[in-house]
Write a protein that holds these residues in place. Structure first.
Motif: not given
Length: 88
Positions: A79-87
């Motif tokens: 979830x953290x990786x996906x959030x960072x990928x989406x800014x």
């Protein structure tokens, strides 16, 4: 619920009548218990809401508590990786 109608041990069409009746009655009782428990659970969620808790978050916590800690950690990492990928 059982009514003594003389078919104890009776077999009809290859079916043990008393055994079938026992199974049906047990399932009916369990369904009633499940219905009562569902009502109790709704009452607890209403209590949580009245106490100022966010019921959606409480439900998420319950779901997380059912999972293995490693599984929860993996999901949180993704979830953290996906959030960072989406800014986010």
């Amino acid at each position: 619920m059982a009514i003594g109608n003389g078919d104890e041990g009776a077999v009809t069409g290859g079916i043990a009548v008393d055994r079938l009746r026992s199974i049906i009655e047990r399932v009916e009782r369990l369904e009633e218990e499940r219905k009562a428990l569902g009502s109790d659970i709704r009452d607890v969620f209403q209590e949580a809401k009245s106490a100022g808790f966010d019921v959606k978050v409480v439900k998420q916590l319950l779901k997380l508590r059912k999972q293995e800690p490693a599984e929860v950690e993996e999901q949180e990492t993704l979830l953290d990786i996906y959030r960072r990928a989406l800014g986010m």
